[in-house]
Write a protein that holds these residues in place. Structure first.
Motif: not given
Length: 235
Positions: A121-122, A124-125, A130-131, A134, A147, A149-151, A154
């Motif tokens: 998961a990105d 940034a969302t 995701g955090k 990352a 990598r 990243p998916v909106q 995943a």
């Protein structure tokens, strides 16, 4: 009959629990025994983090809220915070594919380096998983990992062919019939998200909500939580 109705406890009203998909299996497993014990019906709802926050903001139906612990900080929509445990990030591949051996940190790293892409998961969302992922992938030993990243989820990158491995919350992977689960990320990487439970400020049934939180955090339920992807902290 009127006197009997007046004497009925207010706590008999049902409870609505908002939780993300990763915590839902354990909550579903505990809802029925709680109802059997108390007579209080429990509805598990929620979905994504944004959907839960939107419901809280608009004062939608909510009594108990389960979220990553970090989401409880200075949140006026939530009262109190009781730690639940940690849900690990899992490793998944498309069903029918060869499942990689990730039983050691070395084998896990090798699997990620060999994959055509590693989806997650990105961050940034705003997703907690995701955090965490990352941050893990920022370590030097993962510098050559491709990598993706998916909106959203995943696993969508597995189905589209963009990635060969998906890193996502373990219970979510296990519930997806299109995914074969390799297992959790090795503990050495600390790839997991701590979850807690609280009472929605808008709840009209706070006493029963507190009873439900006490029930799901009872140490006698540790094994059931573990079966559904959540490990009690300190265990």
């Amino acid at each position: 009959m009127l006197l009997c109705w007046l004497a009925a406890p207010a706590s008999a009203a049902g409870l609505t629990v908002l939780a993300p998909a990763s915590a839902a299996p354990g909550l579903q497993a505990l809802a029925q025994p709680f109802t059997t014990k108390t007579g209080i019906a429990v509805t598990i709802a929620g979905g994504g983090r944004d959907k839960i926050f939107a419901a809280l903001k608009t004062g939608g139906a909510a009594d108990v809220v389960v979220l990553p612990t970090s989401d409880f900080a200075d949140n006026p929509a939530l009262n109190g915070m009781t730690p639940l445990g940690r849900i690990a990030v899992g490793v998944g591949v498309k069903a029918g594919s060869k499942v990689p051996d990730i039983s050691t940190p070395e084998k896990f790293r090798a699997a990620l380096l060999a994959a055509k892409g590693v989806a997650f998961a990105d961050p940034a969302t705003g997703t907690s998983a995701g955090k965490v992922i990352a941050q893990m992938l920022s370590a030097p030993e993962f510098a050559r990992v491709k990598r993706v990243p998916v909106q959203g989820l995943a696993v969508t990158a597995l189905l589209s062919g963009q990635a060969g491995i998906a890193l996502q919350m373990l219970p979510e992977l296990a519930a997806n019939k299109d995914v074969a689960v390799a297992g959790p990320v090795p503990e050495a990487y600390g790839a997991g998200v701590d979850f807690s439970a609280g009472i929605a400020a808008s709840s009209s049934n706070a006493l029963s909500a507190q009873d439900f939180i006490a029930f799901i955090t009872d140490r006698r339920n540790i094994a059931l939580w573990k079966q559904n992807g959540l490990a009690a902290l300190g265990n």
